[in-house]
Write an enzyme that holds these catalytic residues in place. Structure first.
Site, PDB file in Angstrom:
ATOM      1  N   GLU A  37      31.900 -47.822  13.204  1.00 29.27           N
ATOM      2  CA  GLU A  37      31.628 -46.964  12.046  1.00 29.27           C
ATOM      3  C   GLU A  37      32.797 -46.016  11.800  1.00 29.27           C
ATOM      4  O   GLU A  37      33.190 -45.268  12.677  1.00 29.27           O
ATOM      5  CB  GLU A  37      30.334 -46.161  12.273  1.00 29.27           C
ATOM      6  N   CYS A  68      20.932 -42.988  13.782  1.00 26.29           N
ATOM      7  CA  CYS A  68      22.283 -43.263  14.299  1.00 26.29           C
ATOM      8  C   CYS A  68      23.302 -42.397  13.572  1.00 26.29           C
ATOM      9  O   CYS A  68      24.147 -41.752  14.197  1.00 26.29           O
ATOM     10  CB  CYS A  68      22.638 -44.743  14.155  1.00 26.29           C
ATOM     11  N   HIS A  76      27.766 -49.868  16.086  1.00 27.64           N
ATOM     12  CA  HIS A  76      26.469 -50.528  15.895  1.00 27.64           C
ATOM     13  C   HIS A  76      26.485 -51.940  16.475  1.00 27.64           C
ATOM     14  O   HIS A  76      27.480 -52.658  16.356  1.00 27.64           O
ATOM     15  CB  HIS A  76      26.125 -50.603  14.400  1.00 27.64           C
TER      16      HIS A  76
HETATM   17  N1  PCA Z   1      19.438 -47.733  15.254  1.00 24.85           N
HETATM   18  C1  PCA Z   1      18.904 -46.866  14.230  1.00 24.85           C
HETATM   19  C2  PCA Z   1      18.325 -45.697  15.001  1.00 24.85           C
HETATM   20  C3  PCA Z   1      18.388 -46.045  16.433  1.00 24.85           C
HETATM   21  C4  PCA Z   1      19.137 -47.295  16.517  1.00 24.85           C
HETATM   22  O1  PCA Z   1      19.442 -47.893  17.558  1.00 24.85           O
HETATM   23  C5  PCA Z   1      19.926 -46.493  13.163  1.00 24.85           C
HETATM   24  O2  PCA Z   1      20.813 -47.308  12.867  1.00 24.85           O
HETATM   25  O3  PCA Z   1      19.857 -45.388  12.617  1.00 24.85           O
END
Ligand code: PCA
Length: 208
Positions: free
Chosen positions: A79, A142, A166
């Site tokens: 990200e 996140c 991610h």
């Molecule tokens: N993914 C979610 C919240 C926790 C996670 O592992 C997100 O992308 O916000």
């Protein structure tokens, strides 16, 4: 000895597992002489970032790498940004929903990740791991944790590097679902180790 704080999340949205937690458990305690500290975070607006910041103060790391699940993506995504917005239809694990809410009204609209994400991406590509850059971590937990962490680091002028990665679904999460991409945990692990190795090179630069 340099230190990296790694965070991962508990399962959410009816899942039994979160790939970020699975990867966290499999990571070694050191990579290239850099010590890894791991913190599991709840998927809640109220507690997630407080626990992450607490771990930051407790371990005093040189870098923070936050991991989370992005179901539906087909590779590991780095990200670039965290945005100043909580906005998701889904409720968090405490049942709280936030829409159109600034995280810090006086803060900038977004922060750039300060991790060496180009080098980290290149390191994963070199291992043939499906991966790419992402310009949006969404506006759920996140992004919330990522924004709070970067806000703290920017505001305090800390030299600690930070950013969010991610991970796609694990194969067991897509059983019975059609056309939903997933990745074996061993491949995720290999990718994250490659990315962290690239990060350790930056952290160890200048050390004798
Ligand atoms: N993914 C979610 C919240 C926790 C996670 O592992 C997100 O992308 O916000």
């Amino acid at each position: 000895m340099k230190k990296i704080l790694l965070t991962g999340f508990e399962p959410f949205g009816g899942e039994k597992i979160n790939p970020s937690e699975a990867v966290l458990e499999l990571l070694p305690d050191t990579i290239c002489g850099v010590q890894l500290f791991k913190e599991r975070l709840p998927v809640t607006y109220r507690e997630s970032s407080a626990l992450a910041l607490n771990a930051l103060h407790m371990f005093a790391p040189d870098a923070v790498v936050m991991l989370g699940q992005a179901g539906g993506r087909n590779g590991i995504t780095l990200e670039r940004l965290a945005i100043n917005l909580d906005h998701a239809k889904a409720a968090d694990n405490a049942g709280e929903t936030r829409m159109n809410a600034l995280i810090h009204p006086d803060a900038p609209a977004a922060y750039f990740a300060t991790l060496p994400i180009d080098a980290m991406l290149e390191a994963m590509h070199a291992c043939s791991i499906p991966c790419s850059m992402s310009i949006s971590a969404g506006a759920f937990i996140c992004n919330h944790v990522s924004f709070e962490m970067l806000h703290h680091l920017y505001r305090t002028g800390a030299t600690v590097l930070g950013g969010f990665i991610h991970l796609p679904y694990l194969p067991e999460q897509v059983e019975g679902k059609q056309d939903v991409p997933c990745m074996e945990v061993s491949i995720m692990l290999q990718g994250i180790v490659a990315a962290l190795t690239a990060l350790t090179r930056v952290l160890n630069k200048g050390d004798v």
